[in-house]
Design a protein around this motif. Sequence first.
Motif, PDB file in Angstrom:
ATOM      1  N   UNK A 246       3.591  35.028 -14.018  1.00  0.00           N
ATOM      2  CA  UNK A 246       4.668  34.047 -14.059  1.00  0.00           C
ATOM      3  C   UNK A 246       6.020  34.717 -13.848  1.00  0.00           C
ATOM      4  N   UNK A 247       6.130  35.985 -14.249  1.00  0.00           N
ATOM      5  CA  UNK A 247       7.400  36.704 -14.102  1.00  0.00           C
ATOM      6  C   UNK A 247       7.752  36.837 -12.621  1.00  0.00           C
ATOM      7  N   UNK A 248       6.779  37.272 -11.803  1.00  0.00           N
ATOM      8  CA  UNK A 248       7.024  37.379 -10.360  1.00  0.00           C
ATOM      9  C   UNK A 248       7.425  36.022  -9.782  1.00  0.00           C
ATOM     10  N   UNK A 249       6.754  34.984 -10.234  1.00  0.00           N
ATOM     11  CA  UNK A 249       7.050  33.637  -9.749  1.00  0.00           C
ATOM     12  C   UNK A 249       8.480  33.244 -10.068  1.00  0.00           C
ATOM     13  N   UNK A 250       8.890  33.423 -11.313  1.00  0.00           N
ATOM     14  CA  UNK A 250      10.226  33.001 -11.717  1.00  0.00           C
ATOM     15  C   UNK A 250      11.314  33.818 -11.020  1.00  0.00           C
ATOM     16  N   UNK A 251      11.070  35.101 -10.810  1.00  0.00           N
ATOM     17  CA  UNK A 251      12.071  35.941 -10.146  1.00  0.00           C
ATOM     18  C   UNK A 251      12.318  35.474  -8.709  1.00  0.00           C
ATOM     19  N   UNK A 252      11.237  35.216  -7.968  1.00  0.00           N
ATOM     20  CA  UNK A 252      11.421  34.820  -6.575  1.00  0.00           C
ATOM     21  C   UNK A 252      11.978  33.404  -6.479  1.00  0.00           C
ATOM     22  N   UNK A 255      15.723  33.665  -6.941  1.00  0.00           N
ATOM     23  CA  UNK A 255      16.344  34.141  -5.708  1.00  0.00           C
ATOM     24  C   UNK A 255      16.437  33.012  -4.679  1.00  0.00           C
ATOM     25  N   UNK A 256      15.370  32.245  -4.567  1.00  0.00           N
ATOM     26  CA  UNK A 256      15.361  31.156  -3.594  1.00  0.00           C
ATOM     27  C   UNK A 256      16.401  30.094  -3.885  1.00  0.00           C
ATOM     28  N   UNK A 257      16.457  29.636  -5.113  1.00  0.00           N
ATOM     29  CA  UNK A 257      17.451  28.623  -5.466  1.00  0.00           C
ATOM     30  C   UNK A 257      18.868  29.187  -5.367  1.00  0.00           C
ATOM     31  N   UNK A 258      19.033  30.456  -5.725  1.00  0.00           N
ATOM     32  CA  UNK A 258      20.359  31.089  -5.642  1.00  0.00           C
ATOM     33  C   UNK A 258      20.854  31.099  -4.207  1.00  0.00           C
ATOM     34  N   UNK A 259      19.944  31.362  -3.271  1.00  0.00           N
ATOM     35  CA  UNK A 259      20.352  31.368  -1.862  1.00  0.00           C
ATOM     36  C   UNK A 259      20.776  29.981  -1.406  1.00  0.00           C
ATOM     37  N   UNK A 260      20.038  28.958  -1.814  1.00  0.00           N
ATOM     38  CA  UNK A 260      20.386  27.590  -1.422  1.00  0.00           C
ATOM     39  C   UNK A 260      21.785  27.241  -1.920  1.00  0.00           C
ATOM     40  N   UNK A 261      22.055  27.546  -3.191  1.00  0.00           N
ATOM     41  CA  UNK A 261      23.377  27.254  -3.760  1.00  0.00           C
ATOM     42  C   UNK A 261      24.450  28.070  -3.063  1.00  0.00           C
ATOM     43  N   UNK A 285       6.085  26.687  -5.608  1.00  0.00           N
ATOM     44  CA  UNK A 285       5.722  27.916  -6.304  1.00  0.00           C
ATOM     45  C   UNK A 285       6.019  27.807  -7.792  1.00  0.00           C
ATOM     46  N   UNK A 286       7.174  27.230  -8.122  1.00  0.00           N
ATOM     47  CA  UNK A 286       7.549  27.051  -9.521  1.00  0.00           C
ATOM     48  C   UNK A 286       6.577  26.103 -10.230  1.00  0.00           C
ATOM     49  N   UNK A 287       6.224  25.016  -9.598  1.00  0.00           N
ATOM     50  CA  UNK A 287       5.358  24.024 -10.227  1.00  0.00           C
ATOM     51  C   UNK A 287       3.936  24.535 -10.440  1.00  0.00           C
ATOM     52  N   UNK A 290       2.154  30.413 -10.526  1.00  0.00           N
ATOM     53  CA  UNK A 290       1.753  31.783 -10.190  1.00  0.00           C
ATOM     54  C   UNK A 290       1.526  31.887  -8.684  1.00  0.00           C
ATOM     55  N   UNK A 291       1.670  33.090  -8.127  1.00  0.00           N
ATOM     56  CA  UNK A 291       1.488  33.267  -6.674  1.00  0.00           C
ATOM     57  C   UNK A 291       0.124  32.809  -6.174  1.00  0.00           C
ATOM     58  N   UNK A 292      -0.962  33.151  -6.875  1.00  0.00           N
ATOM     59  CA  UNK A 292      -2.291  32.827  -6.377  1.00  0.00           C
ATOM     60  C   UNK A 292      -2.635  31.348  -6.541  1.00  0.00           C
ATOM     61  N   UNK A 293      -2.121  30.723  -7.592  1.00  0.00           N
ATOM     62  CA  UNK A 293      -2.332  29.281  -7.722  1.00  0.00           C
ATOM     63  C   UNK A 293      -1.661  28.558  -6.563  1.00  0.00           C
TER      64      UNK A 293
END
Length: 442
Positions: A246-252, A255-261, A285-287, A290-293
Amino acid sequence: MKQLSSFFTQVCQRFLPDPFVFAIILTLGIFISGIVFTGHTPVQMVGYWGNGFWNLLSFAMQMSLILVTGHAIASAPFMQKWLPRLAGIAKTPKQGVMLVTFLSAIASTVNWGFGAVFGALFAKVVAQRIKGSDYRLLIASSYIGMITWGGGLSGTIPLLAATPGNPMEKAFGLIPIQQTLFSNYNIFITIALILILPIANRFMMPKPGDIVEIDSKLLESDISVGSHGGAATVERTFAVRVENSKILTYLIVIIGYAYVIYSWVTQGFKVDINTVNLISFITGLLLHGSPMAYMRAITGAAKGTAAIMVQFPFYAGMQGMMDLSGLGTAITHGLVSISTRETLPLFAFLSSGIVNFFIPSAGGHWVIQGPVILGAAHTLGASPGLAAMAIGYGECWMNMAQPFWALPALAIAGLGVRDIMGYCITTLFVSGVIFIAGIMLF
């Protein structure tokens, strides 16, 4: 309405070929027309076709991502709880049809990419929840709702016409959105479509004996696929823990939302297809958590992109022949030549509908028809904003008879074009009255 839609459904079932075959037939039609009506040689037409064949690769990828990322969002646990609750607003099959049409039209007015995926996914949920619903009509209703997008906030032509540096600026100047999107005629047309089409679709409901409910096979869950293409590993190894982190998921996601803003702050608020795809990507990805889900959800959705990958190059080839041979311009010139100041928007609308059979892309329309239509508007003293929007309206209108934009919805639904096109052609007549009334009355 029921008899009319039933008639067109029967006609389409008997005579309308698969969209891929339809694209091949249209290609051959344009090829021959270019030789007969524009005087080009077969060798030249072959060159035009080949030169355009790969011009929609980027767009095909964008559309594929719209499909798979939207499908992945809908399959997330949160959405599996939320969508049925929204579908619960409708209590009967007719109410379900009206709700799907209404919400799809609203979503497409906000953004066409979102509307394209949301409508089909929501229709599938409604079909599952309300017994006695005609699945074909629900999916058709989700596609019919997309007819509002040309006059919505993501409408390609009004946004292009207002954007500095667009191909028409030097010759005709910019057309502010106050003259297009926020004009009285566009507000009238958009609201009329949103309110009238749900009612029209309600009356297309087939007789009880003709209703086709959703196939239970379409409701089966996709087989989970692990990182190596087989069943997901259950042993809690280091690799598995990283894949489900979940940590990898939240970090990316951050970053994604930060770029949009960041892009909105530095470049101004703009929502285009790439923005929608990025937001959809990171939201999914957030919903899923995890990456594999998320990868398993994407894998299950990707099988629906086959039609997009195969057919888009053929439409790009058609656009190349229509553009480079001058056939598209000739069609537009023919109708504009008999126009007056009052009738120019109507003929622009009709010519756009004709061209849309071969170039189902608003951007392509603007390049081919824009110079001719705006030039005529300047000469005749007609409204450039209305003339430009008439091109966009014609493209949206004829989408009801052109299966190109239905491909993502059909892929999500697991249906064929013959299942929905009868309903869409009926809408062609209903919406045509609304468009023409808005164009001619204001």
